[in-house]
Design a protein around this motif. Sequence first.
Motif, short mmCIF file in Angstrom:
data_model
loop_
_atom_site.label_atom_id
_atom_site.label_comp_id
_atom_site.label_asym_id
_atom_site.label_seq_id
_atom_site.Cartn_x
_atom_site.Cartn_y
_atom_site.Cartn_z
N ARG A 1 -8.61 5.25 -0.95
CA ARG A 1 -8.26 6.53 -1.59
C ARG A 1 -8.92 6.65 -2.96
O ARG A 1 -9.22 7.75 -3.40
N ARG B 1 1.34 -2.86 5.95
CA ARG B 1 1.02 -2.16 4.70
C ARG B 1 1.93 -2.57 3.54
O ARG B 1 1.64 -2.28 2.40
N LEU C 1 0.83 -1.21 0.00
CA LEU C 1 0.00 0.00 0.00
C LEU C 1 0.86 1.26 0.00
O LEU C 1 0.36 2.35 -0.27
N GLU C 2 2.14 1.10 0.28
CA GLU C 2 3.07 2.23 0.20
C GLU C 2 3.26 2.62 -1.27
O GLU C 2 3.43 3.79 -1.58
N ALA D 1 -5.12 2.33 -0.50
CA ALA D 1 -4.95 2.48 0.94
C ALA D 1 -6.26 2.89 1.61
O ALA D 1 -6.98 3.74 1.09
N THR E 1 -0.94 3.53 -3.47
CA THR E 1 -1.65 4.37 -2.50
C THR E 1 -3.14 4.53 -2.81
O THR E 1 -3.92 4.85 -1.91
#
Length: 181
Positions: free
Chosen positions: A131, A143, A103-104, A110, A107
């Motif tokens: 998002r 994550r 998820l980094e 996320a 994004t």
Amino acid sequence: MQQKHEFDVAPLPSHTTWWLWIPMLVAIGAAVAAISMDSHTPPPVAAWLVVPFVLLVGIVLTLALRRRQIALDNRTLLVRATFYSKTLPVEAIDVDKARVLSLEEHTDLAPMLKTNGFSLPGFKAGHFRLRNLGKAFCLVTDRTRVLTLPLRDGGMVLLSPARPADLLARLRELAAPTPHR
């Protein structure tokens, strides 16, 4: 007939519990300071109930934080995350589009807005808007390795199993058509 198979959930970051307890301890300290302030009248008995109440809330939330489970029971995915649960037949999951990702880096997937969930830094459980504004049920403790399971109805499930590739492989195996004899 198959039996229930549990998949370990990735461990919580060590700081997550502190994010729960530091505000609780600050609230207890503020309550004790307010109760013990120099005053001509003693505080009402109800004021003293604040401390055990806040402690009880902290204990309940800590116990809820420990309720994390991912399992496959026959052809059903079971996810338990704090106060929330999700049960899905394998057929409801679009396994061909399922991926393990960070998820980094991704994004747009996320969890952003908690609609009915439990959220602390490093931990997301329950129902969220992503998002990209999609809906998701989440049990995210790491994550960097999240199993994204798109659902055929348009929703998504985000999970943090300790070994996400193992769960994905098992789901793909269950989703594969079985040859008739």
